[in-house]
Design a protein around this motif. Structure first.
Motif, PDB file in Angstrom:
ATOM      1  N   GLY A  51       6.759  -3.250  -5.675  1.00 41.96           N
ATOM      2  CA  GLY A  51       6.830  -4.197  -4.562  1.00 41.96           C
ATOM      3  C   GLY A  51       7.473  -3.581  -3.331  1.00 41.96           C
ATOM      4  N   GLY A  52       8.558  -2.841  -3.527  1.00 40.63           N
ATOM      5  CA  GLY A  52       9.208  -2.170  -2.407  1.00 40.63           C
ATOM      6  C   GLY A  52       8.293  -1.137  -1.766  1.00 40.63           C
ATOM      7  N   PHE A  53       7.529  -0.416  -2.587  1.00 41.78           N
ATOM      8  CA  PHE A  53       6.600   0.582  -2.055  1.00 41.78           C
ATOM      9  C   PHE A  53       5.498  -0.081  -1.234  1.00 41.78           C
ATOM     10  CE2 PHE A  53       2.823   3.298  -2.543  1.00 41.78           C
ATOM     11  CZ  PHE A  53       3.303   4.436  -1.919  1.00 41.78           C
ATOM     12  N   VAL A  54       4.917  -1.149  -1.752  1.00 43.89           N
ATOM     13  CA  VAL A  54       3.840  -1.839  -1.034  1.00 43.89           C
ATOM     14  C   VAL A  54       4.357  -2.428   0.281  1.00 43.89           C
ATOM     15  CG1 VAL A  54       2.300  -3.851  -1.131  1.00 43.89           C
ATOM     16  CG2 VAL A  54       2.450  -2.300  -3.084  1.00 43.89           C
ATOM     17  N   ILE A  55       5.508  -3.065   0.233  1.00 41.78           N
ATOM     18  CA  ILE A  55       6.058  -3.660   1.450  1.00 41.78           C
ATOM     19  C   ILE A  55       6.434  -2.583   2.461  1.00 41.78           C
ATOM     20  CG2 ILE A  55       8.048  -4.952   2.354  1.00 41.78           C
ATOM     21  CD1 ILE A  55       7.823  -6.709  -0.165  1.00 41.78           C
ATOM     22  N   SER A  56       6.991  -1.473   2.000  1.00 42.02           N
ATOM     23  CA  SER A  56       7.366  -0.416   2.945  1.00 42.02           C
ATOM     24  C   SER A  56       6.130   0.226   3.573  1.00 42.02           C
ATOM     25  CB  SER A  56       8.234   0.638   2.265  1.00 42.02           C
ATOM     26  OG  SER A  56       7.502   1.335   1.282  1.00 42.02           O
ATOM     27  N   ILE A  57       5.052   0.386   2.821  1.00 37.29           N
ATOM     28  CA  ILE A  57       3.807   0.912   3.391  1.00 37.29           C
ATOM     29  C   ILE A  57       3.273  -0.065   4.439  1.00 37.29           C
ATOM     30  CG2 ILE A  57       1.381   1.425   2.899  1.00 37.29           C
ATOM     31  CD1 ILE A  57       3.159   3.667   2.075  1.00 37.29           C
ATOM     32  N   TRP A  58       3.280  -1.347   4.129  1.00 31.32           N
ATOM     33  CA  TRP A  58       2.808  -2.350   5.083  1.00 31.32           C
ATOM     34  C   TRP A  58       3.640  -2.317   6.361  1.00 31.32           C
ATOM     35  CZ3 TRP A  58       5.330  -6.918   6.736  1.00 31.32           C
ATOM     36  CH2 TRP A  58       4.535  -7.737   7.538  1.00 31.32           C
TER      37      TRP A  58
END
Length: 118
Positions: free
Chosen positions: A79-86
């Protein structure tokens, strides 16, 4: 021989003054591209790392509170990876729009300056 040496020197001096004035006019508002671009890069890197670290922290907290090891950590990291990419993509779009506005073609050109090739 048309023209004397003094008239040639005067013409060269006027051309030199015109060139200096043109250079001053075209370079007065140009920002430092390298410093701004590296600053944007560091901000995007901080977003990427920050999102992953926050996800790890939240995942570890969920694992401790609920006892769901390792699923809380896995979901938190993803979740942190997806949000940081976004967030990084969103910021890059904003920064590129600012760069296009600030570093684009000069604003004092006439609107029909690009239509001279017709």
């Amino acid at each position: 021989m048309p023209g004397s040496d003094s008239s040639r020197e005067e013409a060269i001096r006027r051309l030199d003054e015109q060139a200096s004035a043109l250079e001053a006019r075209t370079t007065r508002d140009i920002p430092d591209h390298g410093a701004q671009a590296s600053g944007y890069g560091y901000r995007i890197m901080a977003l990427l790392l920050g999102g992953v670290f926050v996800g790890v922290g939240l995942g570890a907290a969920v694992d401790v509170l609920v006892g769901s090891a390792p699923w809380g950590m896995i979901v938190g990291v993803l979740g942190g990876f997806v949000i940081s990419i976004w967030m990084a993509v969103r910021s890059a779009r904003i920064y590129s729009a600012v760069a296009a506005r600030d570093w684009g073609p000069p604003r004092d050109l006439p609107d029909d300056a690009s239509d001279d090739d017709d």
